[in-house]
Design a protein around this motif. Sequence first.
Motif: not given
Length: 152
Positions: A4, A69, A73, A78
């Motif tokens: 991320h 990440r 998902c 998440q």
Amino acid sequence: MQFHSLSLGRILLSLSSLGTAVGAFLADVVTDTHIFNPRWTPHAKFHGGQTIAMSVVLGLMGLYLTWRRDPRCSAREQRQVLWDAFCVTSIYWVTQFAAGFVPGALATDPEFGEGNPQKYLQVGFLAMNALGYWYEAGQVKAGAEAGRGKDE
């Protein structure tokens, strides 16, 4: 594996994870209050080593979960991973607090003073975890609502 981008919530969770992994190690190994305290029995040092290893593993796992990440998902998944990061990174501080209820246990050896100076760290790191999770989970949910009109 993808990671991320920087955000306030992930930064707070990361600082807490790093504090858990590095701070406990420094407090227990670099000072003479724990592992190198000549008054500690070999068995107490064993448990000190166990606690240090646990804090490092929990901190590293918290970092991994915070930044992991998987584009497959959903937003709900998440947020679950973020919840897992919050829980894993909080375990050390919750168990340290609980240790204060063991009969005869003291947070500080008598030759180093009285009281529980760790209580400020416990509250601070748990608050950092809670704020980081709350902020980041909200960002994930808002992103899902803006991007798809629903929370998957």
